[in-house]
Write a protein that holds these residues in place. Structure first.
Motif, mmCIF file in Angstrom:
data_model
loop_
_atom_site.group_PDB
_atom_site.id
_atom_site.type_symbol
_atom_site.label_atom_id
_atom_site.label_comp_id
_atom_site.label_asym_id
_atom_site.label_seq_id
_atom_site.Cartn_x
_atom_site.Cartn_y
_atom_site.Cartn_z
ATOM 1 N N TYR A 1 57.438 10.456 52.543
ATOM 2 C CA TYR A 1 57.241 12.010 51.281
ATOM 3 C C TYR A 1 55.433 11.270 51.364
ATOM 4 C CZ TYR A 1 56.159 15.504 48.853
ATOM 5 O OH TYR A 1 55.783 16.503 48.583
ATOM 6 N N LYS A 2 55.652 9.966 50.046
ATOM 7 C CA LYS A 2 54.263 9.439 50.048
ATOM 8 C C LYS A 2 53.175 9.889 51.423
ATOM 9 C CE LYS A 2 55.191 7.202 46.422
ATOM 10 N NZ LYS A 2 55.721 5.761 45.088
ATOM 11 N N LEU B 1 58.956 14.193 44.275
ATOM 12 C CA LEU B 1 60.380 13.225 43.814
ATOM 13 C C LEU B 1 60.667 12.881 43.148
ATOM 14 C CD1 LEU B 1 60.359 11.891 47.037
ATOM 15 C CD2 LEU B 1 60.827 14.481 46.871
ATOM 16 N N THR C 1 62.928 7.314 52.285
ATOM 17 C CA THR C 1 62.578 8.313 52.175
ATOM 18 C C THR C 1 61.135 8.782 50.944
ATOM 19 O OG1 THR C 1 64.886 9.412 52.615
ATOM 20 C CG2 THR C 1 63.154 10.664 51.755
ATOM 21 N N GLU C 2 61.281 8.383 50.405
ATOM 22 C CA GLU C 2 59.956 8.355 49.178
ATOM 23 C C GLU C 2 59.439 7.668 50.124
ATOM 24 O OE1 GLU C 2 58.911 7.548 44.437
ATOM 25 O OE2 GLU C 2 60.445 6.014 45.409
ATOM 26 N N GLU D 1 60.826 19.555 53.698
ATOM 27 C CA GLU D 1 59.247 18.949 52.897
ATOM 28 C C GLU D 1 58.266 18.498 53.649
ATOM 29 O OE1 GLU D 1 58.622 21.840 49.977
ATOM 30 O OE2 GLU D 1 61.056 22.461 50.566
ATOM 31 N N ILE D 2 59.364 17.011 54.006
ATOM 32 C CA ILE D 2 57.665 16.978 54.901
ATOM 33 C C ILE D 2 57.369 17.255 56.111
ATOM 34 C CG2 ILE D 2 57.685 15.028 56.175
ATOM 35 C CD1 ILE D 2 59.091 12.967 54.364
ATOM 36 N N ILE E 1 64.552 16.844 51.885
ATOM 37 C CA ILE E 1 63.130 16.432 51.714
ATOM 38 C C ILE E 1 61.894 16.017 53.400
ATOM 39 C CG2 ILE E 1 61.899 14.026 51.289
ATOM 40 C CD1 ILE E 1 63.718 13.458 48.997
ATOM 41 N N ASN E 2 62.901 15.299 54.453
ATOM 42 C CA ASN E 2 62.837 15.974 55.801
ATOM 43 C C ASN E 2 62.123 17.801 55.688
ATOM 44 O OD1 ASN E 2 62.936 13.610 56.290
ATOM 45 N ND2 ASN E 2 64.989 13.682 56.535
#
Length: 337
Positions: free
Chosen positions: A46-47, A204, A42-43, A232-233, A229-230
């Motif tokens: 996101y990055k 994150l 996930t990180e 936010e992506i 987080i998805n």
């Protein structure tokens, strides 16, 4: 002879307990491993999304700065020269109704000339202090907003040191300007930027979950956070699409502005030559010369409309009038050219 059975039962119970403990230990290990895998994946995702966004943001900001510098140079060059020559003329009376109907705000020549002269004076004042005085946020403001909006917030005789009203509260512009709208430094609060209502997540904080994730509960928590987080992506991806659209419009507006500048330079030179050879009484000019003067004026009106048209609206979205302005200007310049 019951007693010999007791050690056997104890041993069996011990073995069963050991098996349960081993199973729990294995499950805990698997949960921790899975949690770590989800967190790291996930990180990374996101990055990657944030890097794409940052690259697009920087490119958009750069285009705004280039367009802002173009606007400033036109006002301090081409438009300034037009004003200086046009002001020398007297007895001006445009009668070509066909052309007038296709151009905005040409009926009141005096009003138009006052407006454009005011802008050229402010542009000259800024240029005198050096373009670097408004580098970054100031130039981005000049490119993203209309010249009228930008100059309305600039102090007379100084560079654009601050912006007020809608421009000052425009989170999009502050964001695209890298946290500073102008030399005065109107910034964006810590790590949060807004683009047309899209809230971008700060960095994150997965590390603590990775090291604490040894239970099924922690695994469920990381799955929940992955879903958040998805989202936010998706916002980052949406922001990139908006910025891509802004870039396309900015490049097109810059192209039209440059095209109009070339034509206006050409007809301003014609006007200058007519004045040198025929004097300043427009009413006494030959019809061909009157037409050349009018076309120069027409181009100045088109140019001012381009310079005053914002790329983005107060809420950070693409200006709703932009498409119509581009299509209309395309037709006008093609007709003149």
């Amino acid at each position: 002879m019951v007693l010999p059975l007791i050690p056997f039962l104890v041993a069996a119970a011990t073995a069963a307990s050991t098996a349960v403990a081993a199973k729990k230990g294995y499950d805990s290990y698997q949960n921790m491993k899975r949690t770590k895998e989800i967190a790291e994946a996930t990180e990374r995702k996101y990055k990657r999304a944030f890097e794409r966004f940052e690259q697009t943001r920087n490119k958009t900001n750069g285009l705004f700065e280039l367009y802002g510098e173009t606007k400033l140079n036109i006002l301090n060059g081409t438009m300034k020269k037009f004003v200086e020559n046009f002001k020398k003329l007297k007895n001006i009376h445009f009668t070509d109704k066909t052309i007038i109907e296709n151009i905005n705000d040409v009926s009141n020549v005096n009003h138009f000339m006052k407006e454009i002269e005011r802008q050229t004076i402010k542009a000259s004042q800024i240029a005198a202090s050096g373009v670097s005085a408004i580098a970054g946020g100031g130039l981005a403001a000049m490119g993203a907003l209309g010249a009228t909006t930008t100059f309305a917030a600039a102090s007379t005789g100084t560079a654009i040191a601050s912006l007020s009203g809608a421009a000052a509260t425009n989170a999009t512009l502050a964001f695209l300007g890298g946290g500073s709208l102008a030399a005065g430094g109107l910034g964006v609060a810590g790590g949060m930027a807004v683009l047309g209502g899209i809230a971008l997540a700060p960095a994150l904080a997965i590390g603590s979950i990775i090291f604490a994730s040894s239970t099924e509960k922690r695994l469920e928590e990381i799955k929940k956070q992955r879903a958040e987080i998805n989202v936010e992506i998706e916002k980052l991806d949406a922001a990139v699409r908006v910025l891509d659209e802004i870039q396309r419009y900015t490049e097109k507006m810059k192209q039209l502005t440059e095209q109009c500048r070339v034509l206006l330079d050409r007809y301003t030179e014609k006007m200058e030559g007519i004045i040198l050879s025929c004097g300043t009484d427009y009413a006494a000019f030959q019809r061909e010369d009157q037409h050349a003067i009018y076309v120069a004026y027409q181009l100045a009106v088109i140019m001012k409309h381009l310079l005053d048209t914002p790329i983005i609206s107060d809420d950070g979205a693409v200006s709703p009038t932009l498409r119509d302005v581009i299509e209309k200007t395309d037709r006008q310049l093609s007709s003149i050219n």
